[in-house]
Design a protein around this motif. Structure first.
Motif, PDB file in Angstrom:
ATOM      1  N   VAL A 139      43.009  49.813  41.818  1.00 33.25           N
ATOM      2  CA  VAL A 139      43.458  48.998  42.945  1.00 33.25           C
ATOM      3  C   VAL A 139      43.474  49.871  44.199  1.00 33.25           C
ATOM      4  O   VAL A 139      43.853  51.041  44.160  1.00 33.25           O
ATOM      5  N   THR A 163      38.309  45.426  51.991  1.00 32.57           N
ATOM      6  CA  THR A 163      37.418  44.477  51.322  1.00 32.57           C
ATOM      7  C   THR A 163      35.977  44.998  51.334  1.00 32.57           C
ATOM      8  O   THR A 163      35.288  44.986  50.295  1.00 32.57           O
ATOM      9  N   ARG A 176      40.119  40.658  45.403  1.00 32.85           N
ATOM     10  CA  ARG A 176      41.369  39.944  45.693  1.00 32.85           C
ATOM     11  C   ARG A 176      42.267  40.804  46.586  1.00 32.85           C
ATOM     12  O   ARG A 176      42.450  41.998  46.333  1.00 32.85           O
ATOM     13  N   SER A 178      46.088  41.264  48.336  1.00 33.65           N
ATOM     14  CA  SER A 178      47.492  40.829  48.283  1.00 33.65           C
ATOM     15  C   SER A 178      48.312  41.594  49.310  1.00 33.65           C
ATOM     16  O   SER A 178      47.971  42.704  49.693  1.00 33.65           O
ATOM     17  N   ASN A 207      39.540  37.134  50.311  1.00 34.26           N
ATOM     18  CA  ASN A 207      40.001  36.461  49.089  1.00 34.26           C
ATOM     19  C   ASN A 207      41.500  36.709  48.929  1.00 34.26           C
ATOM     20  O   ASN A 207      41.941  37.431  48.038  1.00 34.26           O
ATOM     21  N   GLN A 209      45.317  36.408  48.101  1.00 37.65           N
ATOM     22  CA  GLN A 209      46.052  35.866  46.957  1.00 37.65           C
ATOM     23  C   GLN A 209      47.530  35.627  47.251  1.00 37.65           C
ATOM     24  O   GLN A 209      48.280  35.237  46.367  1.00 37.65           O
ATOM     25  N   ILE A 212      52.593  39.922  46.968  1.00 35.90           N
ATOM     26  CA  ILE A 212      52.735  40.531  45.642  1.00 35.90           C
ATOM     27  C   ILE A 212      53.982  41.393  45.653  1.00 35.90           C
ATOM     28  O   ILE A 212      54.306  42.021  46.664  1.00 35.90           O
ATOM     29  N   SER A 221      46.564  42.770  38.607  1.00 32.24           N
ATOM     30  CA  SER A 221      46.413  41.373  39.018  1.00 32.24           C
ATOM     31  C   SER A 221      45.782  41.209  40.402  1.00 32.24           C
ATOM     32  O   SER A 221      45.583  40.099  40.863  1.00 32.24           O
ATOM     33  N   THR A 222      45.496  42.316  41.068  1.00 33.61           N
ATOM     34  CA  THR A 222      44.830  42.240  42.371  1.00 33.61           C
ATOM     35  C   THR A 222      43.953  43.477  42.566  1.00 33.61           C
ATOM     36  O   THR A 222      44.014  44.422  41.779  1.00 33.61           O
ATOM     37  N   ASP A 223      43.107  43.453  43.624  1.00 34.12           N
ATOM     38  CA  ASP A 223      42.193  44.571  43.860  1.00 34.12           C
ATOM     39  C   ASP A 223      42.556  45.396  45.083  1.00 34.12           C
ATOM     40  O   ASP A 223      42.216  46.569  45.179  1.00 34.12           O
ATOM     41  N   ILE A 225      45.866  46.018  47.910  1.00 29.76           N
ATOM     42  CA  ILE A 225      47.229  45.723  48.345  1.00 29.76           C
ATOM     43  C   ILE A 225      47.422  46.293  49.746  1.00 29.76           C
ATOM     44  O   ILE A 225      47.220  47.489  49.951  1.00 29.76           O
TER      45      ILE A 225
END
Lengths: 334, 334
Positions: A139, A163, A176, A178, A207, A209, A212, A221-223, A225
């Motif tokens: 992540v 991204t 993803r 967050s 993308n 989400q 978090i 659960s995400t890529d 943060i």
């Protein structure tokens, strides 16, 4: 040929682990030339002891060093330091990127003064890559502490830059994103978080989400943060400390008695697997994202393995031409 | 006789674990009377199934419940909820303290509206007690998230309140106080941290140790950590997530093959020791420090064991008369 400036001075463990990491990297990457920046005599002395030393390096002699406790002012005070010279090599395009294990404060200030920020980026952010509990998944986390305060626009910029980084370097098609917050609801946090939430949500190219919580940081659960530098630094260090201390407790508990030591011995490899997965040495590097240059900071206590991992990250960022891609996107959209 | 109001509604796992924790506590503490606050019929239905049920309880029937997603407005909207009634029992001194496993937001708002803050305390703070890697040592941590923003004066008040708590409840003579920050130097952080540093340092009655980084939170090197509610919440959850996820990875890694499962079996007790040490269930409670009443929040997903631990903390705070001691000190010095 990719050229990398390596400031081998100023980190905790001296220049030998840094040089060794560089030589090891050269052995495996024939498309790389390293510029060792530091005390020429000390570098040469060490190189003389290395058998079958690779040749694709240069030495840039610098008489000054900014120590681990170096600050912003040292950039002006020590223009002939290895850190300043390495950054200048990036500035005048003699190299494609640089890395250092020296003072973070001096590094950030130096990158700011010497390289400058992208147009359209208010503040650059420190971005380490962290392991998660999901196999082969990492992540991206920023800002990990380049700033103490960030605006909603900063957090939005971080998301956009990360991204592109994830797409280019990690080959994730639609990473993803967050927002680190104290709860999942969009009303949570301070004004800056609520504003950032809206900015992130409104951009269809991201993308996003949602929020978090910090307990999900390494759950996979995400890529990406995004967070302000103060909270980011606290979150990362809390996690780092928890992992380190828990491993310590497990070790003590498992070796308390002989009856435990024996089965524990059989599990040595298993523990090593876990230890390696969360060993900072494999994730010691963080890119300073948002300045005009591929510049990486390796953990101050980096050993050869840690420097090797940061060198690999520097190489991958150069190879992916990630900077040009981010720069174009940020400047077009600003 | 110590009287405790127990809001048994509104938590994730329903009222049975809460009631069972209460009954278990009564069996071991004959100086306690519990007021179960909630749906009388549901409470009685469960009590009827319990053999040798202790008698020193009362039931306060409340027709309304504020759910886990309840917010500030629910305090006004649901005056007959178990949470509001339990807080009112504290307010009118029918009981000496209360606990709930319900919504944090509603709990904080309710405590604020119904009980009010101490004179001399700007904002109350959530204070959990956390295990450290040092044997039999815990660390007090506040604010863990009652606020999103705090002033330097708030942080200073937190330190004073927690010091008295540590002295009274944990019997620490001169508890060490540290300020959570992104570096040890006093110049680190935002203005609020630099100001708080000076306030803390200037008070000779506090045993102030300076700044502490988040990686030292459970290393046992301090007794009290003060921080703003946003960073505090992030830090605690980052740590909680790291511990939980690391234990998960270890479990998966150790049971990957039969050859590992067998020695791992011999170490089951050892792992349980580690697991218990860092199990939130043993540290599920947090006091809201700075309001006129001993009020505890238990983790929303508390089971019987977790409620039992929060009940014990509530009892200890009442027994130590910690509130009166803090109140006197804060009002005298304000």
């Amino acid at each position: 040929m990719h050229k990398i400036a390596f400031d081998v001075m100023g980190s905790d463990k001296g220049l030998i682990p840094a040089i060794n990491a560089g030589l090891h990297f050269l052995q495996n990457h024939h498309d790389v030339e390293i510029f060792f920046v530091g005390n020429q005599k000390a570098i040469e002395n060490h190189l003389a002891t290395v058998p079958n030393c690779p040749k694709n390096y240069q030495i840039i002699d610098t008489p000054e060093v900014i120590g681990m406790d170096g600050g912003i002012m040292d950039i002006r005070r020590k223009p002939d330091s290895s850190l300043v010279k390495a950054l200048e090599l990036v500035k005048n395009k003699s190299v494609d990127g640089m890395l250092t294990g020296g003072s973070s404060a001096a590094f950030i200030a130096g990158a700011h003064f010497i390289l400058g920020e992208f147009e359209g980026v208010g503040k650059p952010g420190f971005m380490p890559t962290w392991p998660t509990i999901v196999e082969n998944h990492t992540v991206l986390f920023l800002d990990a502490g380049a700033n103490t305060d960030n605006s909603a626009q900063d957090l939005y910029n971080f998301a956009k830059m990360a991204t592109i980084y994830a797409q280019t370097v990690l080959h994730q098609e639609r990473p993803r994103v967050s927002l680190l917050n104290i709860g999942e609801e969009k009303s949570k946090g301070k004004d800056v978080h609520r504003e950032a939430y809206e900015l992130l949500k409104a951009d269809q190219k991201l993308n996003f989400q949602g929020n978090i919580e910090a307990r999900e940081m390494i759950s996979g659960s995400t890529d990406i943060i995004v967070t302000d530098g103060f909270s980011g630094n606290i979150a990362l260090k809390a996690m780092e400390g928890a992992l380190k201390n828990l491993m310590k407790v497990i070790k003590t508990t498992l070796t308390k008695s002989l009856i435990r030591k024996i089965p524990a011995l059989f599990l040595k490899k298993a523990f090593k697997e876990v230890g390696t997965k969360f060993d900072y040495k494999n994730y010691a590097g963080a890119i300073l994202l948002g300045v005009n240059g591929v510049v990486f900071k390796s953990h101050g206590s980096s050993d050869e393995q840690a420097f090797g991992s940061t060198l690999r990250m520097t190489y991958e960022a150069i190879q992916g031409d990630v900077l040009a891609k981010i720069k174009t996107k940020m400047e077009v959209e600003s």
